[in-house]
Design an enzyme around this catalytic site. Structure first.
Site, PDB file in Angstrom:
ATOM      1  CB  THR A 400      -1.288  -0.147   1.164  1.00  0.00           C
ATOM      2  OG1 THR A 400      -1.642  -1.532   1.251  1.00  0.00           O
ATOM      3  CG2 THR A 400      -2.220   1.042   1.282  1.00  0.00           C
ATOM      4  CB  SER A 401       1.336   4.227  -1.776  1.00  0.00           C
ATOM      5  OG  SER A 401       2.371   4.806  -1.445  1.00  0.00           O
TER       6      SER A 401
END
Length: 578
Positions: A400-401
């Site tokens: 994720t980010s």
């Protein structure tokens, strides 16, 4: 000094009947600056625009849009497009997201849920082998069944229709040109190209990140992705529908149907996706109002953890007191027990949001914290409105980010975005990594868990982007992180440092990570002072390295008319201001 420009802050309409937050306020916007600050892990300046993201090129893409007159949501679209190119192991147009948008004009915070959803063919047995035994996680992630219907572009498109300033089709071309021209592979991207996880060895991934002779790309070498440029241009011209019908959508359906373990995702599945615009869930924490997305986000768990801690003396103790970290660990274990049991897609299961956040229930959970860590992990409680559910068996890895954007008019975006695990399912279409989001479901037999697999259902997510207001409703800041199951703990640690201990954002982000869930106390053991770590061990909190270290926090704080922001030094992100 320039006279501050008035900036209106949001009125939050109640999401649920018991949440009545009417916040009519005004505050001072930061004075403008004509000079641009270079991207760095910390941005500390009065500003007419701010971006913090996981890569300098993504941060710059957002700032460039702001310079062209775009607003926060315009910049967010450019940041996401660039992240899909330069941090492809974490997010991309074929993934999903949770987005909080604060609009200064209409004084409202809105939540956009772009979580991927299961196709009509999904079943509780889709991750079983021919004999009915559960697949290994590696086999499941690499299967066509792992990919959910993408939601990030529909979410950004709806938010842009609601709030965007620049035309949609103007926001992608600079990233498309960068994809054609190429960029230097970063050390972190090389680490993932060389990774030992299953997707790094997938044929599509190896082909995408190799030279024509088959040798893998190295840090400092130029990676070009012309297929990604073509996909962005189609999205620019056709909107999010480019991933739902037409050549790109057809290519997605074809690739997901191929071995190993091809899925029956159809064009109808892609075309039927609908993003959800909702009210946030907000609660008072100390002198602030903390707002998060509703389920299937785990924001309700993050809020529960903060409310448990708010009734302790952790604020007076500070970060050098072992009792502070004991309180944090035990409150985290209580939160995770409840989150794991009850949070799922509210369209399919009754999530007891009000019960989990009820003050009396919070008091009961807090009372379970003793003078040392409990020898046995806590079980879930029974909040008001809790349904009878089977135990959870979700295994959500790190990935994720997260990024934050604030524009000169005071609009803000806090967005967490993902393709789930690193490089998603390892399948590539149009230069885009396909997500493996459906492995975030609970594979428990019988399908009776809150996060059980079902057609059209969205898996539970740990993603919990945050926007914080003061008690008068004025914008205070925003923060979030990637990290799989560790996300609520990463963000909670930062909120404790920021809101409880009054630390600057960069120091709050830099506090040691501690992820206490069930029997495990994972985190940055080396980052704790040796004496503090020894004292924690005496209290039953033995912090173990090997998991829970790799946060990617990005945040911004508005103090005295100036924006102070930071990117997590554990990754390659930057924070920069106009």
């Amino acid at each position: 000094m320039t006279t501050p420009k008035p900036m209106r802050l949001p009125v939050l309409r109640p999401m649920l009947a018991a949440t009545l937050l009417t916040l009519l306020v005004a505050c001072a916007a930061p004075p403008l600056r004509s000079d641009a600050q270079a991207a760095s892990p910390v941005a500390d300046t009065a500003t007419s625009g701010f971006v913090a993201s996981a890569n300098p090129l993504a941060t710059q893409a957002g700032l460039d849009v702001l310079r062209r007159g775009g607003n926060a949501i315009d910049a967010a679209i450019a940041v996401q497009a660039m992240l899909g190119l330069v941090e492809p192991q974490s997010s991309g147009p074929a993934g999903g997201a949770f987005l909080l948008h604060y609009s200064a004009d209409d004084q409202k915070i809105e939540s956009y849920i772009g979580r991927e959803q299961a196709p009509a063919s999904a079943s509780s047995a889709m991750f079983n082998d021919a004999e009915g035994h559960p697949l290994s996680r590696a086999d499941a992630m690499l299967s066509g069944h792992a990919t959910g219907v993408p939601g990030v572009m529909p979410a950004l498109e709806l938010a842009h229709k609601d709030h965007g300033r620049l035309p949609w089709n103007m926001l992608f071309e600079p990233v498309a040109e960068r994809a054609e021209a190429g960029f230097e592979v970063t050390p972190r991207l090389q680490e993932h190209i060389d990774g030992t996880f299953p997707q790094a060895s997938a044929p599509d991934v190896k082909r995408l990140f190799s030279h024509p002779d088959g040798t893998p790309l190295r840090a400092g070498e130029v990676f070009r992705n012309p297929a990604y440029a073509a996909s962005l241009r189609r999205i620019a011209s056709d909107g999010a529908a480019a991933l739902q019908r037409g050549p790109l959508a057809e290519a997605i359906v074809e690739r997901l149907g191929q071995p190993p373990r091809g899925a029956q995702v159809t064009l109808a599945d892609l075309a039927s996706y609908r993003v959800e615009r909702t009210e946030p869930v907000c609660r008072p924490v100390r002198a602030y109002i903390v707002c998060v997305p509703p389920p299937p986000s785990s924001g309700v768990g993050l809020l529960q953890l903060m409310l448990i801690l708010d009734g302790t003396d952790i604020a007076e103790r500070g970060p050098d007191d072992p009792r502070s970290w004991l309180l944090f660990a035990e409150a985290s274990r209580l939160m995770y027990a409840d989150r794991d049991q009850y949070v799922g897609d509210p369209r399919f299961v009754d999530v007891p949001v009000q019960g989990l956040l009820d003050p009396a229930y919070i008091d009961r959970r807090r009372a379970l914290i003793g003078e040392r860590a409990a020898a046995q992990p806590p079980t879930h409680g029974t909040p008001e409105g809790a349904p009878a559910l089977a135990p959870d068996a979700t295994d959500e890895p790190g990935g994720t980010s997260h990024f934050v954007v604030v524009d000169g008019d005071g609009n803000a975006v806090s967005m967490t975005t993902t393709i789930e695990s690193f490089f998603g399912s390892g399948r590539v279409v149009g230069g885009m990594l396909m997500n493996n989001q459906l492995t975030d479901f609970s594979w428990s037999p019988g399908g009776a868990a809150a996060n059980a697999i079902a057609p059209g259902k969205r898996p539970r997510s740990s993603m919990s982007p945050v926007i914080v207001l003061d008690r008068d409703g004025r914008f205070v800041g925003a923060v979030g992180s990637p990290g799989g199951n560790a996300i609520p703990a990463y963000i909670a640690k930062t909120l404790v440092g920021w809101l409880f201990w009054n630390l600057p954002m960069d120091r709050a982000i830099g506090l040691p990570n501690l992820v206490a869930r069930g029997d495990n106390f994972n985190g940055e053991a080396h980052a704790f002072d040796p004496q503090l770590r020894q004292a924690l061990s005496a209290l039953g909190v033995d912090v173990e390295s090997g998991s829970g270290e790799n946060s990617g926090l990005h945040g911004v704080v508005l103090r005295d008319g100036e924006l102070h922001g930071a990117a997590d030094p554990r990754r390659e992100g930057t924070a920069a201001a106009l």
